[in-house]
Design an enzyme around this catalytic site. Structure first.
Site, mmCIF file in Angstrom:
data_model
loop_
_atom_site.group_PDB
_atom_site.id
_atom_site.type_symbol
_atom_site.label_atom_id
_atom_site.label_comp_id
_atom_site.label_asym_id
_atom_site.label_seq_id
_atom_site.Cartn_x
_atom_site.Cartn_y
_atom_site.Cartn_z
ATOM 1 N N ASP A 210 0.863 -1.166 0.000
ATOM 2 C CA ASP A 210 0.000 0.000 0.000
ATOM 3 C C ASP A 210 0.909 1.228 0.000
ATOM 4 O O ASP A 210 2.106 1.124 0.299
ATOM 5 C CB ASP A 210 -0.873 -0.030 1.255
ATOM 6 C CG ASP A 210 -1.710 1.214 1.420
ATOM 7 O OD1 ASP A 210 -2.366 1.629 0.448
ATOM 8 O OD2 ASP A 210 -1.698 1.786 2.525
ATOM 9 N N ASP B 20 -0.348 5.131 0.831
ATOM 10 C CA ASP B 20 -0.731 6.085 1.881
ATOM 11 C C ASP B 20 -0.901 5.376 3.226
ATOM 12 O O ASP B 20 -1.652 4.405 3.343
ATOM 13 C CB ASP B 20 -2.035 6.784 1.498
ATOM 14 C CG ASP B 20 -1.872 7.642 0.259
ATOM 15 O OD1 ASP B 20 -1.216 8.683 0.358
ATOM 16 O OD2 ASP B 20 -2.379 7.249 -0.808
#
Length: 238
Positions: free
Chosen positions: A26, A28
Protein backbone atom coordinates in the site's frame (compact mmCIF):
# COMPACT_ATOMS: atom_id res chain seq x y z
CA UNK A 1 -10.72 -18.19 19.32
CA UNK A 2 -10.05 -14.74 17.84
CA UNK A 3 -7.24 -14.43 15.33
CA UNK A 4 -4.03 -13.06 16.84
CA UNK A 5 -1.23 -11.69 14.68
CA UNK A 6 2.43 -12.36 15.39
CA UNK A 7 4.57 -9.40 16.48
CA UNK A 8 8.25 -8.53 16.68
CA UNK A 9 8.31 -9.16 20.42
CA UNK A 10 11.36 -11.25 21.26
CA UNK A 11 12.53 -11.37 17.62
CA UNK A 12 16.29 -10.89 17.39
CA UNK A 13 17.71 -8.87 14.48
CA UNK A 14 17.97 -11.13 11.44
CA UNK A 15 15.05 -13.34 12.43
CA UNK A 16 13.16 -14.55 9.35
CA UNK A 17 9.59 -13.29 9.61
CA UNK A 18 8.12 -14.38 6.28
CA UNK A 19 9.01 -15.58 2.80
CA UNK A 20 7.22 -14.76 -0.44
CA UNK A 21 7.62 -14.67 -4.21
CA UNK A 22 6.66 -11.00 -4.29
CA UNK A 23 5.70 -8.12 -2.05
CA UNK A 24 2.70 -5.85 -2.63
CA UNK A 25 2.65 -2.50 -0.87
CA UNK A 26 0.00 0.00 0.00
CA UNK A 27 1.18 3.61 -0.30
CA UNK A 28 -0.73 6.09 1.88
CA UNK A 29 -0.25 5.26 5.55
CA UNK A 30 2.28 2.56 4.70
CA UNK A 31 5.03 4.14 2.60
CA UNK A 32 4.05 7.80 2.86
CA UNK A 33 2.34 9.88 5.52
CA UNK A 34 -0.52 11.69 3.79
CA UNK A 35 -2.81 11.83 6.82
CA UNK A 36 -2.71 15.60 7.23
CA UNK A 37 -3.48 16.20 3.55
CA UNK A 38 -6.21 13.55 3.40
CA UNK A 39 -8.05 14.58 6.55
CA UNK A 40 -7.85 18.33 5.87
CA UNK A 41 -9.09 17.87 2.30
CA UNK A 42 -11.97 15.63 3.26
CA UNK A 43 -12.94 17.67 6.32
CA UNK A 44 -13.21 20.71 4.05
CA UNK A 45 -15.34 18.90 1.49
CA UNK A 46 -17.62 17.10 3.95
CA UNK A 47 -17.95 20.21 6.11
CA UNK A 48 -19.02 22.25 3.12
CA UNK A 49 -21.59 19.56 2.30
CA UNK A 50 -22.90 19.32 5.87
CA UNK A 51 -21.79 15.68 5.97
CA UNK A 52 -19.66 15.73 9.11
CA UNK A 53 -15.95 15.03 9.16
CA UNK A 54 -13.58 12.42 7.76
CA UNK A 55 -13.77 9.30 9.95
CA UNK A 56 -10.77 7.11 10.73
CA UNK A 57 -12.29 4.00 9.13
CA UNK A 58 -12.42 5.81 5.77
CA UNK A 59 -8.63 5.58 5.49
CA UNK A 60 -7.39 3.17 2.83
CA UNK A 61 -10.60 3.20 0.79
CA UNK A 62 -11.16 4.76 -2.64
CA UNK A 63 -12.58 8.27 -2.67
CA UNK A 64 -15.83 7.35 -4.40
CA UNK A 65 -16.52 4.68 -1.79
CA UNK A 66 -15.83 7.20 0.97
CA UNK A 67 -18.34 9.58 -0.58
CA UNK A 68 -20.98 6.84 -0.69
CA UNK A 69 -20.32 6.03 2.97
CA UNK A 70 -20.39 9.67 4.06
CA UNK A 71 -23.35 10.72 1.88
CA UNK A 72 -25.43 7.54 1.34
CA UNK A 73 -28.08 9.14 -0.89
CA UNK A 74 -25.62 10.90 -3.21
CA UNK A 75 -26.40 10.83 -6.94
CA UNK A 76 -23.81 9.61 -9.42
CA UNK A 77 -23.54 13.05 -10.99
CA UNK A 78 -23.00 14.71 -7.61
CA UNK A 79 -20.57 11.98 -6.58
CA UNK A 80 -18.33 12.69 -9.57
CA UNK A 81 -18.48 16.42 -8.90
CA UNK A 82 -17.45 16.03 -5.26
CA UNK A 83 -14.83 13.40 -6.06
CA UNK A 84 -13.12 15.72 -8.52
CA UNK A 85 -13.26 18.55 -6.01
CA UNK A 86 -11.73 16.59 -3.13
CA UNK A 87 -9.05 15.09 -5.35
CA UNK A 88 -8.15 18.64 -6.38
CA UNK A 89 -7.79 19.56 -2.71
CA UNK A 90 -5.55 16.54 -2.11
CA UNK A 91 -3.33 17.21 -5.12
CA UNK A 92 -2.99 20.86 -4.09
CA UNK A 93 -1.80 19.78 -0.63
CA UNK A 94 0.52 17.01 -1.82
CA UNK A 95 3.51 18.99 -0.55
CA UNK A 96 2.37 18.06 2.97
CA UNK A 97 3.13 14.39 2.27
CA UNK A 98 6.34 12.83 3.59
CA UNK A 99 7.89 9.37 3.41
CA UNK A 100 7.79 7.38 6.63
CA UNK A 101 11.04 6.48 8.35
CA UNK A 102 12.38 3.32 6.72
CA UNK A 103 10.49 3.67 3.43
CA UNK A 104 13.41 4.78 1.25
CA UNK A 105 15.74 2.08 2.61
CA UNK A 106 13.11 -0.66 2.31
CA UNK A 107 12.30 0.23 -1.29
CA UNK A 108 16.01 0.36 -2.13
CA UNK A 109 16.35 -3.14 -0.69
CA UNK A 110 13.50 -4.27 -2.91
CA UNK A 111 15.25 -2.82 -5.95
CA UNK A 112 18.41 -4.75 -5.01
CA UNK A 113 16.34 -7.90 -4.55
CA UNK A 114 14.75 -7.36 -7.98
CA UNK A 115 18.21 -7.20 -9.54
CA UNK A 116 19.33 -10.32 -7.68
CA UNK A 117 16.21 -12.24 -8.73
CA UNK A 118 16.31 -10.89 -12.31
CA UNK A 119 12.54 -10.35 -12.24
CA UNK A 120 9.92 -7.90 -11.02
CA UNK A 121 9.15 -8.74 -7.42
CA UNK A 122 7.30 -5.77 -5.95
CA UNK A 123 4.32 -3.61 -6.72
CA UNK A 124 2.22 -0.85 -5.20
CA UNK A 125 -1.58 -1.14 -5.01
CA UNK A 126 -3.16 2.09 -3.84
CA UNK A 127 -6.62 3.58 -3.38
CA UNK A 128 -5.35 6.79 -5.03
CA UNK A 129 -5.96 7.58 -8.66
CA UNK A 130 -2.81 7.70 -10.79
CA UNK A 131 -2.67 11.55 -10.82
CA UNK A 132 -2.97 11.76 -7.03
CA UNK A 133 -0.44 8.97 -6.45
CA UNK A 134 2.09 10.69 -8.69
CA UNK A 135 1.50 14.09 -7.07
CA UNK A 136 2.34 12.61 -3.68
CA UNK A 137 4.99 10.05 -4.57
CA UNK A 138 7.21 11.49 -7.29
CA UNK A 139 8.45 14.56 -5.34
CA UNK A 140 9.80 12.22 -2.64
CA UNK A 141 12.37 10.68 -5.07
CA UNK A 142 11.52 7.14 -3.99
CA UNK A 143 12.08 4.14 -6.29
CA UNK A 144 9.10 4.10 -8.65
CA UNK A 145 7.27 0.79 -9.03
CA UNK A 146 7.31 -0.92 -12.42
CA UNK A 147 3.94 -2.41 -11.43
CA UNK A 148 1.40 0.07 -10.06
CA UNK A 149 -2.31 -0.53 -9.48
CA UNK A 150 -4.35 2.61 -8.81
CA UNK A 151 -8.01 3.07 -8.00
CA UNK A 152 -8.84 4.11 -11.55
CA UNK A 153 -7.55 0.75 -12.88
CA UNK A 154 -9.95 -1.50 -10.96
CA UNK A 155 -13.71 -1.99 -10.87
CA UNK A 156 -13.83 -2.72 -7.15
CA UNK A 157 -11.38 -0.98 -4.82
CA UNK A 158 -10.30 -1.92 -1.31
CA UNK A 159 -11.63 -3.64 0.80
CA UNK A 160 -12.38 -5.79 -2.26
CA UNK A 161 -9.40 -8.05 -3.14
CA UNK A 162 -9.27 -6.89 -6.78
CA UNK A 163 -6.37 -4.39 -6.37
CA UNK A 164 -4.05 -7.00 -4.85
CA UNK A 165 -5.18 -9.78 -7.18
CA UNK A 166 -4.42 -7.53 -10.15
CA UNK A 167 -1.03 -6.48 -8.76
CA UNK A 168 -0.04 -10.12 -8.26
CA UNK A 169 -1.24 -11.02 -11.75
CA UNK A 170 0.85 -8.25 -13.28
CA UNK A 171 3.90 -9.59 -11.45
CA UNK A 172 3.20 -13.06 -12.78
CA UNK A 173 2.58 -14.67 -9.39
CA UNK A 174 -0.42 -15.79 -7.38
CA UNK A 175 -1.64 -13.58 -4.54
CA UNK A 176 -1.31 -16.49 -2.10
CA UNK A 177 2.45 -16.41 -2.76
CA UNK A 178 2.68 -12.69 -1.98
CA UNK A 179 3.32 -10.68 1.14
CA UNK A 180 1.22 -7.52 1.49
CA UNK A 181 2.15 -4.55 3.69
CA UNK A 182 -0.80 -2.38 4.73
CA UNK A 183 -1.87 -0.01 7.47
CA UNK A 184 -5.67 0.45 7.40
CA UNK A 185 -8.50 -2.04 8.00
CA UNK A 186 -9.91 -1.63 4.48
CA UNK A 187 -6.57 -2.48 2.91
CA UNK A 188 -5.93 -5.33 5.32
CA UNK A 189 -9.33 -6.83 4.47
CA UNK A 190 -8.46 -6.53 0.78
CA UNK A 191 -5.16 -8.34 1.27
CA UNK A 192 -6.69 -11.11 3.38
CA UNK A 193 -9.47 -11.66 0.85
CA UNK A 194 -6.81 -11.97 -1.87
CA UNK A 195 -5.18 -14.77 0.12
CA UNK A 196 -1.85 -13.05 0.76
CA UNK A 197 0.31 -13.11 3.88
CA UNK A 198 -0.67 -9.84 5.54
CA UNK A 199 1.70 -7.52 7.41
CA UNK A 200 0.31 -4.45 9.13
CA UNK A 201 2.32 -1.41 10.10
CA UNK A 202 1.10 0.69 13.03
CA UNK A 203 1.29 4.04 11.25
CA UNK A 204 -2.41 4.86 11.34
CA UNK A 205 -4.19 2.39 13.63
CA UNK A 206 -3.42 0.54 16.83
CA UNK A 207 -2.60 -3.14 17.24
CA UNK A 208 -6.04 -3.85 18.65
CA UNK A 209 -7.60 -2.64 15.40
CA UNK A 210 -5.27 -4.19 12.84
CA UNK A 211 -4.16 -7.31 14.73
CA UNK A 212 -7.26 -9.40 13.94
CA UNK A 213 -6.80 -8.67 10.22
CA UNK A 214 -3.05 -9.33 9.93
CA UNK A 215 -0.67 -12.29 10.11
CA UNK A 216 2.15 -10.08 11.42
CA UNK A 217 2.10 -6.64 13.05
CA UNK A 218 5.20 -4.44 12.95
CA UNK A 219 5.68 -0.88 14.23
CA UNK A 220 6.87 0.37 10.83
CA UNK A 221 9.05 -0.49 7.85
CA UNK A 222 11.98 0.89 9.84
CA UNK A 223 11.79 -2.31 11.91
CA UNK A 224 12.20 -4.81 9.05
CA UNK A 225 14.37 -5.41 6.00
CA UNK A 226 13.97 -7.44 2.83
CA UNK A 227 16.41 -9.46 0.75
CA UNK A 228 16.53 -12.10 -1.95
CA UNK A 229 17.42 -15.65 -0.95
CA UNK A 230 17.12 -18.82 -3.03
CA UNK A 231 14.77 -17.27 -5.58
CA UNK A 232 12.38 -15.59 -3.17
CA UNK A 233 12.01 -12.58 -0.90
CA UNK A 234 12.73 -12.91 2.79
CA UNK A 235 11.40 -10.46 5.38
CA UNK A 236 13.74 -10.01 8.33
CA UNK A 237 13.56 -8.31 11.72
CA UNK A 238 16.06 -5.47 12.12
Amino acid sequence: MAHKAATLDDCAPGTVLARAKAILLDSDGTLVDSTRSVEASWDKLLGDEGAGRFEKHYHGQPGRRVLRLAIPDISEERLEELFNRVEGYEIASASDVEAFDGTARFLSELEKAKAALSRECWAIATSCTRPLFEARYRPLSLPFPSVLVTADQVTHGKPDPEPYLLAAERLGVEAKDCLVVEDAPGGLESARAAGAFVVSVLNSAGEGTVGPLADLVIPSLADVSIEAREGELVLLAR
